[in-house]
Design a protein around this motif. Sequence first.
Motif, PDB file in Angstrom:
ATOM      1  N   ALA A  14      -6.025  -1.922   8.430  1.00 59.51           N
ATOM      2  CA  ALA A  14      -6.765  -3.138   8.781  1.00 59.51           C
ATOM      3  C   ALA A  14      -8.208  -3.057   8.287  1.00 59.51           C
ATOM      4  CB  ALA A  14      -6.731  -3.355  10.294  1.00 59.51           C
ATOM      5  N   GLY A  15      -8.839  -1.897   8.474  1.00 65.03           N
ATOM      6  CA  GLY A  15     -10.197  -1.726   7.960  1.00 65.03           C
ATOM      7  C   GLY A  15     -10.247  -1.804   6.443  1.00 65.03           C
ATOM      8  N   LEU A  16      -9.251  -1.234   5.792  1.00 61.36           N
ATOM      9  CA  LEU A  16      -9.204  -1.279   4.334  1.00 61.36           C
ATOM     10  C   LEU A  16      -9.010  -2.706   3.845  1.00 61.36           C
ATOM     11  CD1 LEU A  16      -9.201   0.363   1.708  1.00 61.36           C
ATOM     12  CD2 LEU A  16      -6.731   0.599   1.955  1.00 61.36           C
ATOM     13  N   GLU A  17      -8.187  -3.480   4.510  1.00 62.63           N
ATOM     14  CA  GLU A  17      -7.980  -4.871   4.107  1.00 62.63           C
ATOM     15  C   GLU A  17      -9.257  -5.683   4.260  1.00 62.63           C
ATOM     16  OE1 GLU A  17      -4.666  -5.973   6.525  1.00 62.63           O
ATOM     17  OE2 GLU A  17      -3.225  -5.662   4.887  1.00 62.63           O
ATOM     18  N   ARG A  18     -10.047  -5.401   5.300  1.00 67.35           N
ATOM     19  CA  ARG A  18     -11.335  -6.089   5.450  1.00 67.35           C
ATOM     20  C   ARG A  18     -12.276  -5.731   4.301  1.00 67.35           C
ATOM     21  NH1 ARG A  18     -10.432  -4.908  11.002  1.00 67.35           N
ATOM     22  NH2 ARG A  18     -11.628  -2.976  10.823  1.00 67.35           N
ATOM     23  N   ARG A  19     -12.274  -4.455   3.883  1.00 66.70           N
ATOM     24  CA  ARG A  19     -13.115  -4.042   2.769  1.00 66.70           C
ATOM     25  C   ARG A  19     -12.655  -4.672   1.464  1.00 66.70           C
ATOM     26  NH1 ARG A  19     -12.885   2.115   2.578  1.00 66.70           N
ATOM     27  NH2 ARG A  19     -14.009   1.672   0.648  1.00 66.70           N
ATOM     28  N   ILE A  20     -11.348  -4.785   1.283  1.00 63.42           N
ATOM     29  CA  ILE A  20     -10.827  -5.433   0.078  1.00 63.42           C
ATOM     30  C   ILE A  20     -11.250  -6.895   0.036  1.00 63.42           C
ATOM     31  CG2 ILE A  20      -8.705  -6.190  -1.062  1.00 63.42           C
ATOM     32  CD1 ILE A  20      -7.401  -3.602  -0.178  1.00 63.42           C
TER      33      ILE A  20
ATOM     34  N   ARG B   2      -6.227  -2.439 -12.128  1.00 62.88           N
ATOM     35  CA  ARG B   2      -6.332  -1.542 -10.982  1.00 62.88           C
ATOM     36  C   ARG B   2      -6.503  -2.323  -9.685  1.00 62.88           C
ATOM     37  NH1 ARG B   2     -10.814   2.792 -11.853  1.00 62.88           N
ATOM     38  NH2 ARG B   2     -10.003   3.400  -9.801  1.00 62.88           N
ATOM     39  N   PHE B   3      -7.292  -3.393  -9.713  1.00 67.38           N
ATOM     40  CA  PHE B   3      -7.479  -4.177  -8.499  1.00 67.38           C
ATOM     41  C   PHE B   3      -6.195  -4.906  -8.123  1.00 67.38           C
ATOM     42  CE2 PHE B   3      -9.353  -7.946  -6.215  1.00 67.38           C
ATOM     43  CZ  PHE B   3      -9.672  -7.249  -5.081  1.00 67.38           C
ATOM     44  N   THR B   4      -5.455  -5.380  -9.124  1.00 66.52           N
ATOM     45  CA  THR B   4      -4.161  -5.996  -8.846  1.00 66.52           C
ATOM     46  C   THR B   4      -3.213  -4.988  -8.210  1.00 66.52           C
ATOM     47  OG1 THR B   4      -4.439  -7.535 -10.701  1.00 66.52           O
ATOM     48  CG2 THR B   4      -2.206  -7.202  -9.870  1.00 66.52           C
ATOM     49  N   GLU B   5      -3.232  -3.747  -8.702  1.00 67.27           N
ATOM     50  CA  GLU B   5      -2.391  -2.700  -8.109  1.00 67.27           C
ATOM     51  C   GLU B   5      -2.813  -2.400  -6.676  1.00 67.27           C
ATOM     52  OE1 GLU B   5      -2.847   0.532 -10.773  1.00 67.27           O
ATOM     53  OE2 GLU B   5      -1.635  -0.376 -12.383  1.00 67.27           O
ATOM     54  N   ILE B   6      -4.117  -2.410  -6.409  1.00 71.18           N
ATOM     55  CA  ILE B   6      -4.598  -2.179  -5.046  1.00 71.18           C
ATOM     56  C   ILE B   6      -4.087  -3.264  -4.106  1.00 71.18           C
ATOM     57  CG2 ILE B   6      -6.678  -2.252  -3.608  1.00 71.18           C
ATOM     58  CD1 ILE B   6      -8.136  -0.741  -5.813  1.00 71.18           C
ATOM     59  N   LEU B   7      -4.166  -4.524  -4.535  1.00 70.82           N
ATOM     60  CA  LEU B   7      -3.691  -5.624  -3.700  1.00 70.82           C
ATOM     61  C   LEU B   7      -2.191  -5.493  -3.432  1.00 70.82           C
ATOM     62  CD1 LEU B   7      -5.608  -8.643  -5.299  1.00 70.82           C
ATOM     63  CD2 LEU B   7      -6.144  -7.451  -3.172  1.00 70.82           C
ATOM     64  N   ALA B   8      -1.424  -5.158  -4.468  1.00 72.51           N
ATOM     65  CA  ALA B   8       0.022  -5.027  -4.296  1.00 72.51           C
ATOM     66  C   ALA B   8       0.364  -3.859  -3.375  1.00 72.51           C
ATOM     67  CB  ALA B   8       0.684  -4.850  -5.664  1.00 72.51           C
ATOM     68  N   GLU B   9      -0.317  -2.722  -3.545  1.00 72.48           N
ATOM     69  CA  GLU B   9      -0.027  -1.557  -2.716  1.00 72.48           C
ATOM     70  C   GLU B   9      -0.437  -1.790  -1.271  1.00 72.48           C
ATOM     71  OE1 GLU B   9      -0.688   3.308  -2.831  1.00 72.48           O
ATOM     72  OE2 GLU B   9      -1.452   2.019  -4.436  1.00 72.48           O
ATOM     73  N   ALA B  10      -1.571  -2.461  -1.061  1.00 72.66           N
ATOM     74  CA  ALA B  10      -1.990  -2.772   0.309  1.00 72.66           C
ATOM     75  C   ALA B  10      -0.982  -3.702   0.981  1.00 72.66           C
ATOM     76  CB  ALA B  10      -3.382  -3.403   0.298  1.00 72.66           C
ATOM     77  N   ALA B  11      -0.448  -4.660   0.224  1.00 79.16           N
ATOM     78  CA  ALA B  11       0.561  -5.560   0.787  1.00 79.16           C
ATOM     79  C   ALA B  11       1.828  -4.784   1.142  1.00 79.16           C
ATOM     80  CB  ALA B  11       0.877  -6.673  -0.205  1.00 79.16           C
TER      81      ALA B  11
ATOM     82  N   THR C  72      -9.248   2.775  -4.015  1.00 78.32           N
ATOM     83  CA  THR C  72      -8.052   3.508  -4.433  1.00 78.32           C
ATOM     84  C   THR C  72      -7.902   4.800  -3.639  1.00 78.32           C
ATOM     85  OG1 THR C  72      -8.243   2.587  -6.671  1.00 78.32           O
ATOM     86  CG2 THR C  72      -6.875   4.551  -6.401  1.00 78.32           C
ATOM     87  N   GLU C  73      -8.989   5.534  -3.460  1.00 78.59           N
ATOM     88  CA  GLU C  73      -8.928   6.789  -2.699  1.00 78.59           C
ATOM     89  C   GLU C  73      -8.557   6.541  -1.237  1.00 78.59           C
ATOM     90  OE1 GLU C  73     -12.710   8.583  -3.206  1.00 78.59           O
ATOM     91  OE2 GLU C  73     -12.430   9.034  -5.351  1.00 78.59           O
ATOM     92  N   ASP C  74      -9.178   5.522  -0.632  1.00 79.40           N
ATOM     93  CA  ASP C  74      -8.884   5.250   0.777  1.00 79.40           C
ATOM     94  C   ASP C  74      -7.462   4.734   0.963  1.00 79.40           C
ATOM     95  OD1 ASP C  74     -11.437   6.044   1.343  1.00 79.40           O
ATOM     96  OD2 ASP C  74     -12.259   4.014   1.469  1.00 79.40           O
ATOM     97  N   LEU C  75      -6.964   3.980  -0.011  1.00 76.29           N
ATOM     98  CA  LEU C  75      -5.600   3.471   0.090  1.00 76.29           C
ATOM     99  C   LEU C  75      -4.588   4.611   0.055  1.00 76.29           C
ATOM    100  CD1 LEU C  75      -3.996   0.822   0.259  1.00 76.29           C
ATOM    101  CD2 LEU C  75      -3.907   0.805  -2.239  1.00 76.29           C
ATOM    102  N   ALA C  76      -4.906   5.660  -0.694  1.00 78.78           N
ATOM    103  CA  ALA C  76      -3.997   6.805  -0.782  1.00 78.78           C
ATOM    104  C   ALA C  76      -3.973   7.612   0.510  1.00 78.78           C
ATOM    105  CB  ALA C  76      -4.405   7.711  -1.946  1.00 78.78           C
ATOM    106  N   GLN C  77      -4.935   7.397   1.420  1.00 77.15           N
ATOM    107  CA  GLN C  77      -5.020   8.172   2.658  1.00 77.15           C
ATOM    108  C   GLN C  77      -4.596   7.377   3.888  1.00 77.15           C
ATOM    109  OE1 GLN C  77      -9.044   9.617   2.850  1.00 77.15           O
ATOM    110  NE2 GLN C  77      -8.870  10.827   0.978  1.00 77.15           N
TER     111      GLN C  77
END
Length: 210
Positions: free
Chosen positions: A78-84, A118-127, A61-66
Amino acid sequence: MRISADWSALVLRQGAAFIGHRRDHGPADPFYGYAELHTRSIYLDALLFGMIQRAHIDHLTEDLAQVFTGPGEANRLAGLERRIAHFRSTYWRQHLTTHGTANNLLMAYQHQYRLSDRFTEILAEAADHNRLIQTQENQQISGALGILTILGLPLGTALGALQVLGDQNPWHLLTATTGALAVTAALLTTRYGRLVLTSLRGRPLTDRDN
């Protein structure tokens, strides 16, 4: 959460409690010793696994906000998507065993911290971020193609006309090139030219650009 007729579990945000419903009769009563063994082994594993999931989700969540805090957002995303993907394949589990209390404890812990939501929100926000970056990259590619068109069309037309006429006079060539550059500069001042430059810079359009 009722485990059996003799004891229950209370899962809180900061820990868990295991509560007996009858008196402990000491060494002659092996049930509570057996219950303590489960509490310190598989039940504790379920809670620790939930804590690991929560820690990973907090970091994601913190890394997605940055992602958009500076240049190179495509590489960061791209790095964040690999971590997800690694988290989802390695740590994101809804159960530890085929059935039993440990699964219920893990689900209760996940519910306390809204980990599934929260994980569902992370996936949606990353998309969403990925779509924005792809749109920006497509705009920049279109802008680059537009620049090539604006630069190449007048110059190519002028040189083609000289070639058809068979004119090899260097002064005529210089005049044609200068005229082509003047036409290019004029095209860049039009609305289409400003849109091309704006797309190439990758910034949002303003009313002034329109």
